[in-house]
Write a protein that holds these residues in place. Structure first.
Motif, mmCIF file in Angstrom:
data_model
loop_
_atom_site.group_PDB
_atom_site.id
_atom_site.type_symbol
_atom_site.label_atom_id
_atom_site.label_comp_id
_atom_site.label_asym_id
_atom_site.label_seq_id
_atom_site.Cartn_x
_atom_site.Cartn_y
_atom_site.Cartn_z
ATOM 1 N N ALA A 200 0.865 -1.190 0.000
ATOM 2 C CA ALA A 200 0.000 0.000 0.000
ATOM 3 C C ALA A 200 0.893 1.228 0.000
ATOM 4 C CB ALA A 200 -0.911 -0.011 1.231
ATOM 5 N N ARG A 201 0.942 1.924 -1.140
ATOM 6 C CA ARG A 201 1.851 3.066 -1.218
ATOM 7 C C ARG A 201 1.414 4.035 -2.312
ATOM 8 N NH1 ARG A 201 6.085 -1.393 -3.168
ATOM 9 N NH2 ARG A 201 5.588 -1.471 -5.386
ATOM 10 N N GLU A 202 1.827 5.280 -2.133
ATOM 11 C CA GLU A 202 1.745 6.286 -3.191
ATOM 12 C C GLU A 202 3.177 6.595 -3.606
ATOM 13 O OE1 GLU A 202 -0.543 9.802 -2.395
ATOM 14 O OE2 GLU A 202 -2.328 8.671 -1.803
ATOM 15 N N VAL A 203 3.451 6.523 -4.898
ATOM 16 C CA VAL A 203 4.807 6.746 -5.396
ATOM 17 C C VAL A 203 4.748 7.518 -6.710
ATOM 18 C CG1 VAL A 203 5.763 4.653 -4.334
ATOM 19 C CG2 VAL A 203 4.878 4.542 -6.659
ATOM 20 N N GLU A 204 5.887 8.090 -7.062
ATOM 21 C CA GLU A 204 6.063 8.601 -8.418
ATOM 22 C C GLU A 204 6.988 7.639 -9.140
ATOM 23 O OE1 GLU A 204 7.176 12.597 -9.236
ATOM 24 O OE2 GLU A 204 5.653 13.446 -7.908
ATOM 25 N N ARG A 205 6.639 7.313 -10.383
ATOM 26 C CA ARG A 205 7.475 6.397 -11.151
ATOM 27 C C ARG A 205 7.381 6.733 -12.642
ATOM 28 N NH1 ARG A 205 5.493 1.994 -13.926
ATOM 29 N NH2 ARG A 205 3.275 1.491 -13.750
ATOM 30 N N GLU A 206 8.373 6.268 -13.388
ATOM 31 C CA GLU A 206 8.342 6.403 -14.841
ATOM 32 C C GLU A 206 7.379 5.367 -15.408
ATOM 33 O OE1 GLU A 206 9.724 8.581 -17.083
ATOM 34 O OE2 GLU A 206 10.250 9.691 -15.278
ATOM 35 N N ILE A 207 6.485 5.812 -16.253
ATOM 36 C CA ILE A 207 5.505 4.915 -16.862
ATOM 37 C C ILE A 207 5.662 5.000 -18.378
ATOM 38 C CG2 ILE A 207 3.052 4.374 -17.125
ATOM 39 C CD1 ILE A 207 2.593 5.663 -14.388
ATOM 40 N N ARG A 208 5.854 3.851 -19.005
ATOM 41 C CA ARG A 208 5.955 3.779 -20.461
ATOM 42 C C ARG A 208 4.974 2.714 -20.941
ATOM 43 N NH1 ARG A 208 8.217 8.004 -20.709
ATOM 44 N NH2 ARG A 208 10.393 8.443 -20.333
ATOM 45 N N GLU A 209 3.760 3.142 -21.212
ATOM 46 C CA GLU A 209 2.708 2.229 -21.633
ATOM 47 C C GLU A 209 2.043 2.795 -22.886
ATOM 48 O OE1 GLU A 209 1.517 0.351 -17.280
ATOM 49 O OE2 GLU A 209 0.184 1.833 -18.158
ATOM 50 N N GLY A 210 2.591 2.441 -24.034
ATOM 51 C CA GLY A 210 2.019 2.898 -25.291
ATOM 52 C C GLY A 210 2.000 4.415 -25.408
ATOM 53 N N ARG A 211 1.071 4.919 -26.213
ATOM 54 C CA ARG A 211 1.004 6.366 -26.436
ATOM 55 C C ARG A 211 0.175 7.085 -25.382
ATOM 56 N NH1 ARG A 211 -2.159 3.910 -30.364
ATOM 57 N NH2 ARG A 211 -4.390 4.397 -30.211
ATOM 58 N N MET A 212 -0.566 6.341 -24.535
ATOM 59 C CA MET A 212 -1.493 6.973 -23.587
ATOM 60 C C MET A 212 -0.860 7.306 -22.236
ATOM 61 S SD MET A 212 -4.421 7.197 -25.250
ATOM 62 C CE MET A 212 -5.688 7.350 -24.002
ATOM 63 N N HIS A 213 0.102 6.514 -21.807
ATOM 64 C CA HIS A 213 0.775 6.741 -20.519
ATOM 65 C C HIS A 213 2.268 6.818 -20.789
ATOM 66 C CE1 HIS A 213 -2.624 4.536 -18.090
ATOM 67 N NE2 HIS A 213 -2.994 5.716 -18.507
ATOM 68 N N THR A 214 2.822 8.025 -20.795
ATOM 69 C CA THR A 214 4.247 8.165 -21.069
ATOM 70 C C THR A 214 4.830 9.273 -20.210
ATOM 71 O OG1 THR A 214 3.916 7.451 -23.353
ATOM 72 C CG2 THR A 214 5.968 8.563 -22.874
ATOM 73 N N GLY A 215 5.780 8.910 -19.340
ATOM 74 C CA GLY A 215 6.462 9.908 -18.523
ATOM 75 C C GLY A 215 6.276 9.659 -17.036
#
Length: 196
Positions: free
Chosen positions: A169-184
């Motif tokens: 159970a956590r809130e985090v910031e992370r790099e997300i690279r999932e196709g064109r919809m989730h990037t950054g």
């Protein structure tokens, strides 16, 4: 733009690889039937099917689910798909060994009711794996809905999943690279919850 329109575009909106958090945490889910809600084009369902789970993917978009079936065939696995609004799909009672909710951003009253039903739908020892954007995501602007009320906080998820034991159970910031919809860079809440 509707989800059918998004998914009708060439390629896969969120890519064909599973969500990173699910890839890391799926080992918590006992063998058996797994429900993927808001499954879209099938990347997470196919990943789980490749690991021996019996997977049902539910999504309101028939276009997305057709792509999910194509991806499953291409990878040599079988998944069941159901075209239905998530809030109308009957989850049953103590029916699922796992429920997967990856970036499913519903309006609060719909989400709260879904989470209440998920708690009852998990078999004893069953596991929910959830990742969603937090309100801070609005500042980052790298994916997710522009509606703050549809974003999730850890505190809110804890309340909505009363009856489950949260083992991650956590809130985090992370790099997300999932196709064109989730990037950054993304601000997310991540939860693995077990029904005792």
């Amino acid at each position: 733009m509707s989800w059918d329109e998004r998914y009708a575009q060439e390629g896969f909106a969120f890519g064909t690889e599973p969500n990173d958090f699910l890839r890391e945490q799926h080992h918590w889910i006992p063998r058996g039937r797994v429900l993927c809600v808001g499954e879209g084009e099938g990347r997470n369902a196919v990943f789980l099917a490749e690991r021996g789970y019996k997977v049902v993917g539910v999504d309101p978009s028939r276009v997305g689910l057709e792509k999910a079936r194509v991806l499953a065939r291409k990878r040599g696995v079988s998944i069941e798909t159901v075209a239905s609004p998530i809030e109308e799909y009957p989850l049953g009672e103590e029916e699922w060994r796992g429920v997967v909710s990856i970036f499913v951003h519903l309006f609060p009253e719909v989400r709260r009711e879904l989470h209440r039903r998920v708690v009852g739908a998990l078999a004893r020892g069953g596991v929910l794996v959830l990742e969603a954007y937090t309100p801070r995501q609005l500042e980052l602007g790298t994916g997710g809905p522009p509606h703050p009320e549809r974003l999730l906080s850890l505190e809110g998820v804890r309340e909505e999943l009363a009856g489950l034991e949260l083992v991650v159970a956590r809130e985090v910031e992370r790099e997300i690279r999932e196709g064109r919809m989730h990037t950054g860079r993304g601000s997310v809440v991540q939860v693995v919850a077990v029904r005792p």
